[in-house]
Design a protein around this motif. Structure first.
Motif, PDB file in Angstrom:
ATOM      1  N   VAL A  18       0.837  -1.204   0.000  1.00 46.91           N
ATOM      2  CA  VAL A  18       0.000   0.000   0.000  1.00 46.91           C
ATOM      3  C   VAL A  18       0.868   1.249   0.000  1.00 46.91           C
ATOM      4  O   VAL A  18       0.633   2.185  -0.776  1.00 46.91           O
ATOM      5  CB  VAL A  18      -0.973  -0.012   1.206  1.00 46.91           C
ATOM      6  N   VAL A  19       1.889   1.287   0.836  1.00 44.63           N
ATOM      7  CA  VAL A  19       2.762   2.463   0.915  1.00 44.63           C
ATOM      8  C   VAL A  19       3.470   2.695  -0.415  1.00 44.63           C
ATOM      9  O   VAL A  19       3.462   3.804  -0.955  1.00 44.63           O
ATOM     10  CB  VAL A  19       3.776   2.313   2.067  1.00 44.63           C
ATOM     11  N   TYR A  20       4.086   1.641  -0.962  1.00 35.70           N
ATOM     12  CA  TYR A  20       4.806   1.804  -2.221  1.00 35.70           C
ATOM     13  C   TYR A  20       3.855   2.064  -3.384  1.00 35.70           C
ATOM     14  O   TYR A  20       4.202   2.772  -4.336  1.00 35.70           O
ATOM     15  CB  TYR A  20       5.695   0.593  -2.493  1.00 35.70           C
ATOM     16  N   GLY A  21       2.642   1.542  -3.328  1.00 34.12           N
ATOM     17  CA  GLY A  21       1.650   1.833  -4.364  1.00 34.12           C
ATOM     18  C   GLY A  21       1.236   3.286  -4.361  1.00 34.12           C
ATOM     19  O   GLY A  21       1.109   3.917  -5.425  1.00 34.12           O
ATOM     20  N   VAL A  22       1.024   3.850  -3.177  1.00 37.17           N
ATOM     21  CA  VAL A  22       0.660   5.265  -3.084  1.00 37.17           C
ATOM     22  C   VAL A  22       1.828   6.147  -3.510  1.00 37.17           C
ATOM     23  O   VAL A  22       1.642   7.146  -4.215  1.00 37.17           O
ATOM     24  CB  VAL A  22       0.180   5.604  -1.655  1.00 37.17           C
ATOM     25  N   VAL A  23       3.041   5.778  -3.129  1.00 38.02           N
ATOM     26  CA  VAL A  23       4.217   6.549  -3.556  1.00 38.02           C
ATOM     27  C   VAL A  23       4.367   6.485  -5.075  1.00 38.02           C
ATOM     28  O   VAL A  23       4.664   7.494  -5.723  1.00 38.02           O
ATOM     29  CB  VAL A  23       5.488   6.053  -2.835  1.00 38.02           C
ATOM     30  N   VAL A  50      -8.866   6.388   5.302  1.00 37.07           N
ATOM     31  CA  VAL A  50     -10.133   5.971   5.921  1.00 37.07           C
ATOM     32  C   VAL A  50     -10.122   4.471   6.209  1.00 37.07           C
ATOM     33  O   VAL A  50     -10.542   4.035   7.289  1.00 37.07           O
ATOM     34  CB  VAL A  50     -11.320   6.364   5.023  1.00 37.07           C
ATOM     35  N   LEU A  51      -9.633   3.685   5.270  1.00 31.46           N
ATOM     36  CA  LEU A  51      -9.585   2.238   5.492  1.00 31.46           C
ATOM     37  C   LEU A  51      -8.639   1.855   6.622  1.00 31.46           C
ATOM     38  O   LEU A  51      -8.950   0.965   7.430  1.00 31.46           O
ATOM     39  CB  LEU A  51      -9.192   1.526   4.197  1.00 31.46           C
ATOM     40  N   ILE A  52      -7.514   2.530   6.702  1.00 28.56           N
ATOM     41  CA  ILE A  52      -6.575   2.257   7.793  1.00 28.56           C
ATOM     42  C   ILE A  52      -7.194   2.630   9.132  1.00 28.56           C
ATOM     43  O   ILE A  52      -7.119   1.868  10.107  1.00 28.56           O
ATOM     44  CB  ILE A  52      -5.244   3.006   7.564  1.00 28.56           C
TER      45      ILE A  52
END
Length: 94
Positions: A18-23, A50-52
């Motif tokens: 998720v982190v690397y996808g958003v970056v 929101v999901l987190i």
């Protein structure tokens, strides 16, 4: 059961994805230089946040238990000390 309780390694892998996808989406946003891309990435970030938050609140709500009161009931029955209407002021020596 949550993913973090079943498989902590899979949870770490998902979090990293998720982190690397958003970056990666942010990098794409800067290379495209489009207002629509900025809006889409902002929406992606908001949805992820929101999901987190929902998952953390749900995880904490499952383990939450009411804390019993340790104060005796007699302490609550005592009257509050009387307060004077005006506080006394003392002169200060300089």
């Amino acid at each position: 059961m949550f993913l973090i309780t079943r498989s902590p390694g899979a949870f770490i892998a998902l979090a990293a994805a998720v982190v690397y996808g958003v970056v990666a989406a942010e990098i794409w946003m800067w290379t495209v230089a489009s207002t629509a891309a900025v809006a889409a990435v902002l929406a992606l970030i908001a949805v992820c946040a929101v999901l987190i938050c929902r998952s953390v609140v749900a995880l904490m709500a499952d383990d939450a238990a009411p804390v019993p009161s340790t104060a005796p009931a007699a302490v609550d029955a005592r009257p509050a000390p009387a307060r004077s209407a005006r506080p006394r002021l003392r002169p200060v020596a300089h």
